[in-house]
Enzyme design. Sequence first.
Site, PDB file in Angstrom:
ATOM      1  N   LYS A   1     -22.767  62.847  88.650  1.00 17.11           N
ATOM      2  CA  LYS A   1     -21.461  62.293  89.021  1.00 17.11           C
ATOM      3  C   LYS A   1     -20.327  63.282  88.791  1.00 17.11           C
ATOM      4  O   LYS A   1     -19.337  63.275  89.525  1.00 17.11           O
ATOM      5  CB  LYS A   1     -21.185  60.999  88.258  1.00 17.11           C
ATOM      6  CG  LYS A   1     -21.982  59.805  88.754  1.00 17.11           C
ATOM      7  CD  LYS A   1     -21.367  58.502  88.264  1.00 17.11           C
ATOM      8  CE  LYS A   1     -22.096  57.289  88.786  1.00 17.11           C
ATOM      9  NZ  LYS A   1     -21.604  56.048  88.200  1.00 17.11           N
TER      10      LYS A   1
ATOM     11  N   LYS B   1     -31.503  58.094  96.621  1.00 20.65           N
ATOM     12  CA  LYS B   1     -31.428  56.700  96.191  1.00 20.65           C
ATOM     13  C   LYS B   1     -30.502  55.892  97.109  1.00 20.65           C
ATOM     14  O   LYS B   1     -29.473  56.418  97.538  1.00 20.65           O
ATOM     15  CB  LYS B   1     -30.846  56.709  94.772  1.00 20.65           C
ATOM     16  CG  LYS B   1     -31.137  55.509  93.936  1.00 20.65           C
ATOM     17  CD  LYS B   1     -30.588  55.717  92.536  1.00 20.65           C
ATOM     18  CE  LYS B   1     -29.076  55.783  92.522  1.00 20.65           C
ATOM     19  NZ  LYS B   1     -28.463  55.677  91.195  1.00 20.65           N
TER      20      LYS B   1
ATOM     21  N   LYS C   1     -24.297  52.611  96.629  1.00 24.26           N
ATOM     22  CA  LYS C   1     -23.074  51.966  97.103  1.00 24.26           C
ATOM     23  C   LYS C   1     -22.127  52.983  97.711  1.00 24.26           C
ATOM     24  O   LYS C   1     -21.306  52.652  98.565  1.00 24.26           O
ATOM     25  CB  LYS C   1     -22.362  51.316  95.920  1.00 24.26           C
ATOM     26  CG  LYS C   1     -23.082  50.123  95.317  1.00 24.26           C
ATOM     27  CD  LYS C   1     -22.459  49.864  93.946  1.00 24.26           C
ATOM     28  CE  LYS C   1     -22.877  48.548  93.346  1.00 24.26           C
ATOM     29  NZ  LYS C   1     -22.407  48.424  91.951  1.00 24.26           N
TER      30      LYS C   1
HETATM   31  P1  AMP Z   1     -24.950  49.812  89.696  1.00 25.92           P
HETATM   32  O1  AMP Z   1     -24.757  49.549  91.139  1.00 25.92           O
HETATM   33  O2  AMP Z   1     -25.008  51.284  89.393  1.00 25.92           O
HETATM   34  O3  AMP Z   1     -24.020  49.083  88.804  1.00 25.92           O
HETATM   35  O4  AMP Z   1     -26.404  49.270  89.352  1.00 25.92           O
HETATM   36  C1  AMP Z   1     -26.687  47.909  89.052  1.00 25.92           C
HETATM   37  C2  AMP Z   1     -28.176  47.698  88.885  1.00 25.92           C
HETATM   38  O5  AMP Z   1     -28.855  47.975  90.109  1.00 25.92           O
HETATM   39  C3  AMP Z   1     -28.828  48.616  87.833  1.00 25.92           C
HETATM   40  O6  AMP Z   1     -29.818  47.886  87.132  1.00 25.92           O
HETATM   41  C4  AMP Z   1     -29.458  49.708  88.661  1.00 25.92           C
HETATM   42  O7  AMP Z   1     -30.574  50.307  88.032  1.00 25.92           O
HETATM   43  C5  AMP Z   1     -29.892  48.934  89.905  1.00 25.92           C
HETATM   44  N1  AMP Z   1     -29.959  49.813  91.075  1.00 25.92           N
HETATM   45  C6  AMP Z   1     -28.922  50.494  91.643  1.00 25.92           C
HETATM   46  N2  AMP Z   1     -29.331  51.201  92.715  1.00 25.92           N
HETATM   47  C7  AMP Z   1     -30.665  50.965  92.824  1.00 25.92           C
HETATM   48  C8  AMP Z   1     -31.681  51.404  93.744  1.00 25.92           C
HETATM   49  N3  AMP Z   1     -31.388  52.214  94.749  1.00 25.92           N
HETATM   50  N4  AMP Z   1     -32.948  50.953  93.554  1.00 25.92           N
HETATM   51  C9  AMP Z   1     -33.247  50.106  92.527  1.00 25.92           C
HETATM   52  N5  AMP Z   1     -32.353  49.661  91.638  1.00 25.92           N
HETATM   53  C10 AMP Z   1     -31.071  50.080  91.777  1.00 25.92           C
END
Ligand code: AMP
Length: 339
Positions: free
Chosen positions: A118, A201, A204
């Site tokens: 990041k 990956k 968002k």
């Molecule tokens: P975040 O969007 O970074 O707040 O992530 C929220 C949750 O979603 C966390 O548990 C991440 O590990 C999971 N997560 C985010 N992106 C992915 C992805 N591409 N595949 C699987 N899990 C994800």
Amino acid sequence: MVEKKLDKGLVFSGVQPTGNLHLGNYLGAIKNWVNLQKEKPCIFCIVDLHAITVAENRFKLKENTLEVAAAYISSGIDPKKSKIFIQSNVSGHSELAWILSCHTPIGWLNRMTQFKDKAGKNKEKAPLGLYSYPVLMAADILLYKSGYVPVGEDQKQHLELSRDIAQSFNRFHDVDFFPIPEPLIMGLATRVMSLKDGTKKMSKSDPSDYSRINMTDNTDDIRKKIQKAKTDSLPFPDNSENLESRPEINNLFNIFCSMSEMNRDKIIKEYSGKDFKKFKEDLFEVINSEISKVSVEMQKLLSDKGYLEDLLKVGAEEAREIAENNIREIKKIINFYNL
Ligand code: AMP
Ligand code: TRP
């Protein structure tokens, strides 16, 4: 379902209110929480303090916060069973983060790959909050003395750090206060990849909306995105061994397994040797049958802001009660003067 016995206290997890919630968030995290709440007391947080570590996320915070709350409930989190609240509404998170930062050697933080990704090339300009992000995450978990943390694969390193920080505090004060939290990386799609590049990956922040299925997508969006998802010129594989060398196919296959809950071998048998047309049609069906329902429910909830706000208020009150108790205990352990 979780196979092992969960006897180490409550479950805690969170999602950042950063917009564009997607299939990775759903399969890697939120969907798994729905089953957990049947077995354990659960706390699901909307981690807005984490979101502001990245400058762009400081816009649209309120909107994105309600979107996460709506996604939790639409996916099946029951606000009567589980606590749902906004991180910044419970001051104990920031307070404990400071305390834990005094138990975290800088060397541990220097190993965090998410910070390196990041911060990019110009680390000197990265905010301190982005660097200490994992300490705040440890505080989230430990504030409630949580035993289990269901997350996607990408959070594994942060979870290991949370365990080290818990141990560091316990050892320094010679107490057995914090349980050592266990990551729960569940399901068949723990790392969902971009639909345009199977080595990246699903995220968002990807500028292309075609890289992800959003939890707010309608049937038409989902159909178009699956039709356009990258594949290769070879036919569907006849075994799962050589899938590693075909990242896009591997990803679509894992999504299919996870959403259909069908056995891997059965899926291979069904499609092996064929082109991807029929597979993609069926993949669209399994995704659409679940996500479009979530999406419609999300829109419904988002049209009643007051309902979501009331529920988040109650969640915060309940979370605050646990947090304040634990903070009091922690301050006693540290030996602060409490006048
Ligand atoms: P975040 O969007 O970074 O707040 O992530 C929220 C949750 O979603 C966390 O548990 C991440 O590990 C999971 N997560 C985010 N992106 C992915 C992805 N591409 N595949 C699987 N899990 C994800
Ligand atoms: N860092 C997590 C992510 O980006 C979000 C998060 C913050 C979290 N605090 C947490 C997840 C505590 C689990 C437990 O996905």
